[in-house]
Design a protein around this motif. Structure first.
Motif, PDB file in Angstrom:
ATOM      1  N   ALA A 240       0.837  -1.194   0.000  1.00  0.00           N
ATOM      2  CA  ALA A 240       0.000   0.000   0.000  1.00  0.00           C
ATOM      3  C   ALA A 240       0.874   1.247   0.000  1.00  0.00           C
ATOM      4  O   ALA A 240       1.868   1.316   0.722  1.00  0.00           O
ATOM      5  CB  ALA A 240      -0.911  -0.002   1.219  1.00  0.00           C
ATOM      6  N   PRO A 241       0.538   2.256  -0.803  1.00  0.00           N
ATOM      7  CA  PRO A 241       1.353   3.478  -0.842  1.00  0.00           C
ATOM      8  C   PRO A 241       1.159   4.313   0.420  1.00  0.00           C
ATOM      9  O   PRO A 241       0.182   4.163   1.148  1.00  0.00           O
ATOM     10  CB  PRO A 241       0.819   4.204  -2.082  1.00  0.00           C
ATOM     11  CG  PRO A 241      -0.591   3.725  -2.207  1.00  0.00           C
ATOM     12  CD  PRO A 241      -0.589   2.303  -1.734  1.00  0.00           C
ATOM     13  N   VAL A 286     -14.379  -1.593  -8.903  1.00  0.00           N
ATOM     14  CA  VAL A 286     -13.615  -0.376  -8.617  1.00  0.00           C
ATOM     15  C   VAL A 286     -12.123  -0.694  -8.535  1.00  0.00           C
ATOM     16  O   VAL A 286     -11.282  -0.009  -9.136  1.00  0.00           O
ATOM     17  CB  VAL A 286     -14.110   0.271  -7.311  1.00  0.00           C
ATOM     18  CG1 VAL A 286     -13.178   1.401  -6.881  1.00  0.00           C
ATOM     19  CG2 VAL A 286     -15.524   0.803  -7.484  1.00  0.00           C
ATOM     20  N   ALA A 287     -11.767  -1.739  -7.788  1.00  0.00           N
ATOM     21  CA  ALA A 287     -10.356  -2.098  -7.636  1.00  0.00           C
ATOM     22  C   ALA A 287      -9.743  -2.513  -8.968  1.00  0.00           C
ATOM     23  O   ALA A 287      -8.587  -2.182  -9.265  1.00  0.00           O
ATOM     24  CB  ALA A 287     -10.221  -3.220  -6.609  1.00  0.00           C
ATOM     25  N   ARG A 288     -10.500  -3.232  -9.792  1.00  0.00           N
ATOM     26  CA  ARG A 288      -9.963  -3.675 -11.083  1.00  0.00           C
ATOM     27  C   ARG A 288      -9.707  -2.491 -12.001  1.00  0.00           C
ATOM     28  O   ARG A 288      -8.689  -2.440 -12.704  1.00  0.00           O
ATOM     29  CB  ARG A 288     -10.939  -4.646 -11.744  1.00  0.00           C
ATOM     30  CG  ARG A 288     -10.439  -5.244 -13.047  1.00  0.00           C
ATOM     31  CD  ARG A 288     -11.475  -6.153 -13.670  1.00  0.00           C
ATOM     32  NE  ARG A 288     -12.627  -5.415 -14.150  1.00  0.00           N
ATOM     33  CZ  ARG A 288     -12.680  -4.827 -15.346  1.00  0.00           C
ATOM     34  NH1 ARG A 288     -11.636  -4.872 -16.158  1.00  0.00           N
ATOM     35  NH2 ARG A 288     -13.765  -4.194 -15.723  1.00  0.00           N
ATOM     36  N   ARG A 289     -10.606  -1.518 -12.001  1.00  0.00           N
ATOM     37  CA  ARG A 289     -10.447  -0.379 -12.900  1.00  0.00           C
ATOM     38  C   ARG A 289      -9.369   0.587 -12.418  1.00  0.00           C
ATOM     39  O   ARG A 289      -8.680   1.199 -13.240  1.00  0.00           O
ATOM     40  CB  ARG A 289     -11.786   0.352 -13.051  1.00  0.00           C
ATOM     41  CG  ARG A 289     -12.811  -0.466 -13.821  1.00  0.00           C
ATOM     42  CD  ARG A 289     -14.152   0.228 -13.930  1.00  0.00           C
ATOM     43  NE  ARG A 289     -15.081  -0.591 -14.709  1.00  0.00           N
ATOM     44  CZ  ARG A 289     -15.167  -0.579 -16.027  1.00  0.00           C
ATOM     45  NH1 ARG A 289     -14.389   0.230 -16.731  1.00  0.00           N
ATOM     46  NH2 ARG A 289     -16.033  -1.348 -16.660  1.00  0.00           N
ATOM     47  N   LEU A 290      -9.229   0.738 -11.117  1.00  0.00           N
ATOM     48  CA  LEU A 290      -8.173   1.611 -10.608  1.00  0.00           C
ATOM     49  C   LEU A 290      -6.810   0.936 -10.724  1.00  0.00           C
ATOM     50  O   LEU A 290      -5.808   1.593 -10.983  1.00  0.00           O
ATOM     51  CB  LEU A 290      -8.456   1.988  -9.155  1.00  0.00           C
ATOM     52  CG  LEU A 290      -9.698   2.858  -8.923  1.00  0.00           C
ATOM     53  CD1 LEU A 290      -9.864   3.153  -7.446  1.00  0.00           C
ATOM     54  CD2 LEU A 290      -9.617   4.156  -9.715  1.00  0.00           C
ATOM     55  N   GLY A 291      -6.775  -0.395 -10.518  1.00  0.00           N
ATOM     56  CA  GLY A 291      -5.554  -1.162 -10.706  1.00  0.00           C
ATOM     57  C   GLY A 291      -4.432  -0.735  -9.782  1.00  0.00           C
ATOM     58  O   GLY A 291      -4.591   0.076  -8.864  1.00  0.00           O
ATOM     59  N   GLY A 292      -3.250  -1.301 -10.024  1.00  0.00           N
ATOM     60  CA  GLY A 292      -2.062  -0.916  -9.280  1.00  0.00           C
ATOM     61  C   GLY A 292      -2.224  -1.063  -7.784  1.00  0.00           C
ATOM     62  O   GLY A 292      -2.467  -2.151  -7.256  1.00  0.00           O
ATOM     63  N   ALA A 293      -2.105   0.068  -7.084  1.00  0.00           N
ATOM     64  CA  ALA A 293      -2.128   0.055  -5.624  1.00  0.00           C
ATOM     65  C   ALA A 293      -3.529  -0.076  -5.051  1.00  0.00           C
ATOM     66  O   ALA A 293      -3.676  -0.182  -3.831  1.00  0.00           O
ATOM     67  CB  ALA A 293      -1.482   1.331  -5.094  1.00  0.00           C
ATOM     68  N   ALA A 294      -4.574  -0.071  -5.883  1.00  0.00           N
ATOM     69  CA  ALA A 294      -5.938  -0.107  -5.356  1.00  0.00           C
ATOM     70  C   ALA A 294      -6.197  -1.368  -4.548  1.00  0.00           C
ATOM     71  O   ALA A 294      -6.854  -1.325  -3.505  1.00  0.00           O
ATOM     72  CB  ALA A 294      -6.943   0.011  -6.502  1.00  0.00           C
ATOM     73  N   HIS A 295      -5.689  -2.512  -5.002  1.00  0.00           N
ATOM     74  CA  HIS A 295      -5.912  -3.761  -4.274  1.00  0.00           C
ATOM     75  C   HIS A 295      -5.248  -3.711  -2.897  1.00  0.00           C
ATOM     76  O   HIS A 295      -5.803  -4.215  -1.914  1.00  0.00           O
ATOM     77  CB  HIS A 295      -5.370  -4.938  -5.086  1.00  0.00           C
ATOM     78  CG  HIS A 295      -6.071  -5.138  -6.392  1.00  0.00           C
ATOM     79  ND1 HIS A 295      -7.284  -5.785  -6.498  1.00  0.00           N
ATOM     80  CD2 HIS A 295      -5.742  -4.759  -7.655  1.00  0.00           C
ATOM     81  CE1 HIS A 295      -7.664  -5.810  -7.764  1.00  0.00           C
ATOM     82  NE2 HIS A 295      -6.748  -5.193  -8.485  1.00  0.00           N
ATOM     83  N   ALA A 296      -4.066  -3.102  -2.820  1.00  0.00           N
ATOM     84  CA  ALA A 296      -3.407  -2.964  -1.522  1.00  0.00           C
ATOM     85  C   ALA A 296      -4.186  -2.028  -0.610  1.00  0.00           C
ATOM     86  O   ALA A 296      -4.287  -2.257   0.601  1.00  0.00           O
ATOM     87  CB  ALA A 296      -1.981  -2.453  -1.721  1.00  0.00           C
ATOM     88  N   ARG A 299      -7.025  -3.882   1.040  1.00  0.00           N
ATOM     89  CA  ARG A 299      -6.604  -4.745   2.154  1.00  0.00           C
ATOM     90  C   ARG A 299      -6.333  -3.953   3.426  1.00  0.00           C
ATOM     91  O   ARG A 299      -6.573  -4.445   4.527  1.00  0.00           O
ATOM     92  CB  ARG A 299      -5.352  -5.536   1.754  1.00  0.00           C
ATOM     93  CG  ARG A 299      -5.575  -6.559   0.660  1.00  0.00           C
ATOM     94  CD  ARG A 299      -4.383  -7.503   0.552  1.00  0.00           C
ATOM     95  NE  ARG A 299      -3.154  -6.786   0.257  1.00  0.00           N
ATOM     96  CZ  ARG A 299      -2.733  -6.498  -0.970  1.00  0.00           C
ATOM     97  NH1 ARG A 299      -3.466  -6.857  -2.014  1.00  0.00           N
ATOM     98  NH2 ARG A 299      -1.593  -5.858  -1.168  1.00  0.00           N
ATOM     99  N   THR A 300      -5.835  -2.728   3.290  1.00  0.00           N
ATOM    100  CA  THR A 300      -5.515  -1.923   4.473  1.00  0.00           C
ATOM    101  C   THR A 300      -6.683  -1.059   4.937  1.00  0.00           C
ATOM    102  O   THR A 300      -6.545  -0.322   5.919  1.00  0.00           O
ATOM    103  CB  THR A 300      -4.309  -1.020   4.170  1.00  0.00           C
ATOM    104  OG1 THR A 300      -4.609  -0.181   3.040  1.00  0.00           O
ATOM    105  CG2 THR A 300      -3.077  -1.860   3.866  1.00  0.00           C
ATOM    106  N   GLY A 301      -7.811  -1.122   4.239  1.00  0.00           N
ATOM    107  CA  GLY A 301      -8.963  -0.318   4.631  1.00  0.00           C
ATOM    108  C   GLY A 301      -8.884   1.125   4.194  1.00  0.00           C
ATOM    109  O   GLY A 301      -9.668   1.960   4.678  1.00  0.00           O
ATOM    110  N   ASP A 302      -7.981   1.451   3.270  1.00  0.00           N
ATOM    111  CA  ASP A 302      -7.821   2.825   2.806  1.00  0.00           C
ATOM    112  C   ASP A 302      -8.576   3.103   1.515  1.00  0.00           C
ATOM    113  O   ASP A 302      -8.440   4.184   0.939  1.00  0.00           O
ATOM    114  CB  ASP A 302      -6.331   3.139   2.606  1.00  0.00           C
ATOM    115  CG  ASP A 302      -5.564   3.114   3.918  1.00  0.00           C
ATOM    116  OD1 ASP A 302      -6.170   3.478   4.945  1.00  0.00           O
ATOM    117  OD2 ASP A 302      -4.387   2.715   3.919  1.00  0.00           O
TER     118      ASP A 302
END
Length: 559
Positions: A240-241, A286-296, A299-302
């Protein structure tokens, strides 16, 4: 090369694809029509995508059986890749279908416009066909068994669009195999709809936009389709960033173009969807379209996605009706009392619906009822063993919903909301006649309406709350919910605050109004059911005594 194609279905004979219903005193069986009809001119007859996929799969199964010289082989693997797995006892997992149709097959736009403008022509697009039941003993017509069925006329061409998901990821030979199997099934498809074994529904299906070569059907070295399941998680996911305090909020406007069946519950042969689209149903897209760090961030609730609820007349997002509101019997459009603020012995509690925060109007979205069936391959008729006849009650097309996507400030690059503008497919049976929505994303204006709290805190749940008791069991106890809220405040920066639930009301007023919520969830990536989600239902209201002071920043963080 994105796997998109066009379908044309020419009806050689009269045909009918029924709704499973009739019109008393006029017809026993009605044909399915386009929803764009008027009071004077009915909609044009259509071929539902679910119906076409069913008969198309049967034709492809016939081709695969001939090519594999049996009931298993590489062509059956391609069949499962294109049409997905089938529900059967003993199947551990079901593969999602790669073949997706963009709704039903319709008549050309010019013709449907003509039917709307000329009601007499629209009514002439179908006709009533009489029929009788034959006595098996005498061979003559049975008495009191005369019926009338609606039939659509022959000589029309219906068209639609579809695509093969994951087409770009296939190698050239795999693309040829997938297209060739679909084209072979289209060639073998000769009838569709009711009475197709007695001459009705004769048709010819053609595919345009995909290059196919039947020569591959004679090869013996055809590779198997990819076995990687979609929605899989990488072995080493991205971290996660680093983000700044605060949230970036984006408003989503979802226009339902096809009925949406989300968070469905099964009652006998009725599959009833929710009157909104839950956030967990939107989160994967949403996560698939944002990609990259979105999945992380998920997981962190951000990264948070709220439920999509009906839009109010003012263009705002409606909220679940608080359980403390009551209404007069038979008049749910306007609440009559708030049991938390006054003594309201009379009135009925709201069990569903949403409220407009501005004027208190109650909104109950419309639904669509459709009948379907599952055909037994051996008997060629619906049977209970394979599902039989069932009904879908889904969120109606034309409904406008509002949702929010919240991301930690600075976690995603500027302009990330533009990736969400598109047509999505969500919910159950989204590969054919259900689940298409048009999404428009716009950055929200931040409003600071949170005030410091001390003394008494009232909580209104805008979504289901899942908490566990001291023994880690799912709980609907108010004390467990308050304990979880106290832990959330401590994590947000108020560890000294103590919360005590207030259960008993005063002077006829209530302090707590709660209900239990239950969701039977499904893990799409695994293709398996998940544990039941059981907790306090949305709309529940709590009263809590606060020892200490809750700053606006802490309240905003927990909200």
């Amino acid at each position: 090369m994105n796997g998109e194609f066009e379908l044309s279905l020419f009806m050689i004979s009269d045909w009918r694809i029924g709704t499973g219903t009739g019109r008393y005193g006029y017809l026993h069986r009605l044909v399915q029509r386009d929803a764009e009809g008027t009071a004077k001119a009915p909609g044009a007859p259509i071929v539902p995508a679910k119906t076409l996929v069913g008969v198309w799969r049967d034709s492809c199964e016939l081709a695969a059986h001939a090519l594999d010289s049996g009931s298993s082989g590489v062509w059956h693997d391609w069949l499962a890749f294109l049409f997905g797995g089938q529900y059967a006892t003993g199947d551990p997992m079901l593969r999602p279908a790669a073949l997706v149709l963009n709704g039903p097959l319709r008549l050309p736009d010019r013709l449907t416009g003509l039917l709307r403008d000329r009601p007499s022509v629209a009514w002439a697009a179908t006709f009533r066909k009489p029929g009788v039941a034959i006595d098996p003993v005498t061979g003559t017509a049975q008495t009191e068994m005369l019926r009338f069925e609606e039939m659509a006329r022959a000589g029309v061409t219906l068209s639609g669009r579809g695509r093969i998901e994951g087409y770009d990821g296939l190698d050239p030979v795999g693309r040829e195999a997938a297209v060739a199997l679909l084209m072979a099934g289209a060639r073998l498809l000769e009838g569709i709809g009711g009475k197709r074994r007695r001459g009705a529904g004769r048709c010819r299906l053609t595919i345009d936009g995909l290059a196919g070569d039947f020569a591959i059907l004679g090869r013996t070295d055809v590779p198997a389709p990819p076995t990687d399941r979609p929605f899989s998680v990488e072995d080493r996911p991205m971290a996660a960033p680093v983000a700044r305090p605060g949230w970036e909020t984006v408003n989503l406007t979802l226009t339902v173009e096809q009925p949406v069946l989300a968070a469905a519950t099964v009652q006998g042969n009725l599959v009833e969807g929710a009157d909104h689209i839950p956030g967990w149903c939107l989160m994967p897209e949403v996560a698939r379209r944002l990609g990259g760090a979105a999945h992380a961030l998920v997981r962190t609730g951000d990264l948070v996605v709220t439920a999509a609820t009906p839009q109010t007349p003012d263009g705002e997002r409606s909220l679940p009706v608080p359980k403390v509101l009551v209404h007069a019997k038979g008049a749910p459009a306007r609440p009559t009392a708030n049991r938390m603020a006054e003594d309201a012995a009379d009135g009925k509690q709201y069990r569903k619906g949403f409220i407009a925060p501005g004027n208190g109007t109650i909104i109950i979205p419309g639904t669509t009822l459709r009948m379907h069936n599952t055909i037994d391959d051996d008997l060629q008729r619906p049977t209970r063993a394979v599902g039989g006849v069932y009904i879908y009650r889904a969120l109606a097309a034309g409904t406008v919903l509002r949702a929010q996507v919240r991301v930690r400030a600075g976690a995603l690059p500027s302009g990330w909301e533009r990736r969400l503008n598109d047509r999505w497919r969500v919910g159950r049976s989204s590969k054919d006649d259900y689940g298409r929505v048009r999404v428009e994303a716009q950055a929200a204006v931040q409003e600071d309406r949170v005030r410091a709290v001390g003394g008494v805190l009232r909580v209104w749940l805008l979504s289901d709350l899942l908490v566990r008791d001291a023994r880690l069991r799912p709980s609907t106890e108010v004390a467990d919910a308050v304990r979880a809220l106290e832990a959330a405040f401590a994590k947000a920066g108020a560890p000294e605050v103590r919360l005590t639930p207030i259960i008993a009301g005063e002077n006829g007023r209530v302090a707590v109004a709660v209900a239990a919520g239950r969701t039977e969830s499904w893990h799409r990536g695994w293709g398996l059911p998940r544990s039941t989600l059981y907790g306090l239902a949305q709309g529940s209201c709590l009263t809590i005594e606060v020892t200490g002071r809750l700053d606006p920043a802490v309240l905003a963080e927990v909200r």
